[in-house]
Write a protein that holds these residues in place. Sequence first.
Motif: not given
Length: 450
Positions: A155-170
């Motif tokens: 769908q290209g709605t970018g959910g994971l793209e927004e999720y990754v940066p604040p969870h980069a450490g994990e």
Amino acid sequence: MTDELAHRIAELMPRAKADLAELVAIPSVADPRQYPPEKCRRAAEWVAAAFAEAGLRDVHLEETPDGSHAVVGHRPPPPGAPTVLLYCHYDVQPPLDAAAWASPPFELTERDGRWYGRGAADCKGNIVMHLTALRALGDGVPVGLKLVVEGSEEQGTGGLEEYVPPHAGELHADALLVCDTGNAAVGVPTATTSLRGVTNVVVTVGALKGDMHSGMFGGPAPDALAALIRMLDSLRDAVGGTRIDDLDCTGTWSGVGYDETQFRADAGVLDGVRLTGSGTVADRLWARPAVTVLGIDCPPVVGSAAAVPATARARVSLRVPPGTEARAAQEALIAHLEAAAPWGVLVEVEREGAGAPFRAETGGPAYAALDKAMREVYGKPISFLGQGGSIPLCNVFATAFPAAEIVLMGVEEPRCLIHAPNESVDPGEIEHMAHVEALFLRHFANSART
């Protein structure tokens, strides 16, 4: 040891088929306007349970900013071993024209040695590839693992793209296997190293206060649809190549080529129809911008009236190669359309999202390990391929993990017809690429210890 691993994977193939049949049967289209969202939830839960059974820990669902659920989990590394992130997605494209399918789209069907069904390759085949590799290794997984299985990639709605940066450490890993691509052809071991970016706009043309009778006003009354057609036509040159003012459309591709005859067959080009543009097929496909009119709003033929259209609009997509900034390309597209508008018609342009192009660095230990694994399985060195599609997440990963190597691979070769009716996967590619993945994990672990 390689023969033993190959034997284990061969024995696992009936289970791989059963798993894929279960997954394909779940219509996990991440568009609530067409499909119930609980179907995506069901697919996510299936994936979570399967990877937990395959040895990952704390496998669970994480809601991302667009409301979709990503499946995440991990497995700690042995002492001194690197960590590898495994990526794929469980959502699929809608089946489109059901009448065009030779078998039910959400029922895995074997035909002519291939397995047919929506998502059989893109990307549920890659989920099964991951599972088969991990099951073959069993307790002998030699690296740490991180898992991310996306729920709204199509769908290209970018959910994971927004999720990754604040969870980069994990999610941090030394190498990332982004398994949403595939080989250049069945039996040709390949890594995708170049992705085009994408940007879309919706252009609306207004010429009259309302539709007017073509007998009484046609001629001098400006036709909004005719104006829009002229504007869209200006985006291509005389041979059909993309032509946009202030945008370089002359790039060349230096990697493996794409035979024109094979491309015509893969793309389903009708006999007698010429390909558009100039240069090699690879130039046009992977190294140059490419414009596509995705849709037009105008009066339909059935039920159309004898009237001059007052308004018309189109959704226009522009793919951009590495080296071109997606937002700058979008602005060039808008400026071109506005300048091409005839007769002083009013033009409004709505900007949609823009995904950046991507180019992988291939000189590190992960690519060396992958080449070694592919040589062992296929008997051929790795080939590097471009891809005309876009995976914006790759740039998010590159920013979040600048020292990590990003590898794009998988089971999706051209005959799979991803996104089209009669999508399929070659089961041999699942078997061989699962073997490649398992060997890669071994070789990459060894490279970290030497």
